[in-house]
Motif scaffolding. Sequence first.
Motif, PDB file in Angstrom:
ATOM      1  N   LYS A  75       0.848  -1.179   0.000  1.00 37.13           N
ATOM      2  CA  LYS A  75       0.000   0.000   0.000  1.00 37.13           C
ATOM      3  C   LYS A  75       0.889   1.236   0.000  1.00 37.13           C
ATOM      4  O   LYS A  75       1.807   1.337   0.827  1.00 37.13           O
ATOM      5  N   LEU A  76       0.629   2.150  -0.901  1.00 35.04           N
ATOM      6  CA  LEU A  76       1.354   3.416  -0.922  1.00 35.04           C
ATOM      7  C   LEU A  76       0.631   4.400  -0.020  1.00 35.04           C
ATOM      8  O   LEU A  76      -0.591   4.514  -0.062  1.00 35.04           O
ATOM      9  N   ALA A  77       1.384   5.113   0.795  1.00 40.22           N
ATOM     10  CA  ALA A  77       0.798   6.087   1.714  1.00 40.22           C
ATOM     11  C   ALA A  77       1.492   7.426   1.553  1.00 40.22           C
ATOM     12  O   ALA A  77       2.708   7.488   1.326  1.00 40.22           O
ATOM     13  N   ASP A  78       0.714   8.493   1.667  1.00 41.16           N
ATOM     14  CA  ASP A  78       1.271   9.838   1.609  1.00 41.16           C
ATOM     15  C   ASP A  78       1.959  10.167   2.935  1.00 41.16           C
ATOM     16  O   ASP A  78       1.506   9.758   4.004  1.00 41.16           O
ATOM     17  N   VAL A  79       3.085  10.904   2.838  1.00 41.86           N
ATOM     18  CA  VAL A  79       3.771  11.433   4.017  1.00 41.86           C
ATOM     19  C   VAL A  79       3.992  12.919   3.723  1.00 41.86           C
ATOM     20  O   VAL A  79       5.058  13.328   3.251  1.00 41.86           O
ATOM     21  N   MET A  82       7.092  15.031   4.615  1.00 38.50           N
ATOM     22  CA  MET A  82       8.327  14.750   3.876  1.00 38.50           C
ATOM     23  C   MET A  82       8.146  15.006   2.378  1.00 38.50           C
ATOM     24  O   MET A  82       9.009  14.686   1.573  1.00 38.50           O
ATOM     25  N   ASN A  83       6.986  15.535   2.022  1.00 41.79           N
ATOM     26  CA  ASN A  83       6.651  15.835   0.625  1.00 41.79           C
ATOM     27  C   ASN A  83       6.613  14.585  -0.259  1.00 41.79           C
ATOM     28  O   ASN A  83       6.985  14.622  -1.413  1.00 41.79           O
ATOM     29  N   TYR A  84       6.206  13.448   0.335  1.00 38.65           N
ATOM     30  CA  TYR A  84       5.989  12.222  -0.413  1.00 38.65           C
ATOM     31  C   TYR A  84       4.501  12.046  -0.669  1.00 38.65           C
ATOM     32  O   TYR A  84       3.715  12.013   0.292  1.00 38.65           O
ATOM     33  N   HIS A  85       4.141  11.944  -1.940  1.00 36.41           N
ATOM     34  CA  HIS A  85       2.727  11.815  -2.289  1.00 36.41           C
ATOM     35  C   HIS A  85       2.575  10.629  -3.264  1.00 36.41           C
ATOM     36  O   HIS A  85       3.267  10.563  -4.271  1.00 36.41           O
ATOM     37  N   SER A  86       1.665   9.721  -2.956  1.00 35.71           N
ATOM     38  CA  SER A  86       1.470   8.523  -3.764  1.00 35.71           C
ATOM     39  C   SER A  86       0.859   8.832  -5.128  1.00 35.71           C
ATOM     40  O   SER A  86       0.894   7.996  -6.025  1.00 35.71           O
ATOM     41  N   THR A  87       0.330  10.015  -5.312  1.00 33.65           N
ATOM     42  CA  THR A  87      -0.309  10.378  -6.584  1.00 33.65           C
ATOM     43  C   THR A  87       0.665  10.999  -7.574  1.00 33.65           C
ATOM     44  O   THR A  87       0.303  11.282  -8.697  1.00 33.65           O
ATOM     45  N   GLU A  88       1.893  11.240  -7.175  1.00 31.69           N
ATOM     46  CA  GLU A  88       2.857  11.900  -8.069  1.00 31.69           C
ATOM     47  C   GLU A  88       3.907  10.944  -8.554  1.00 31.69           C
ATOM     48  O   GLU A  88       4.291  10.025  -7.972  1.00 31.69           O
TER      49      GLU A  88
END
Length: 88
Positions: A75-79, A82-88
């Motif tokens: 599962k990808l999760a946004d953080v 830390m500017n981590y986004h599963s949609t990008e």
Amino acid sequence: MFDNVRANLGGKIWFMITGSAPISKDVLDYLKVALCCPIIEAYGLTETCGTSTAQYLQDTESGHVGGPVCCCDIKLADVPEMNYHSTE
């Protein structure tokens, strides 16, 4: 030229797996040529009891660790902090 390298490793190499740490694409491509065999990149954690993702044996592209193995769900999760986004 690389027959001696293969012979020193037993001579019957069908494939190899790397997964302890990231390996550069250039080094991996060189090893594939020098050893005359496919090298599979894999990824896993102690928490997952080993391999979580792995390349298919027929995948010749270097620089990725493949998709999830059949016994794992990922599962990808946004953080956001830390500017981590599963949609990008």
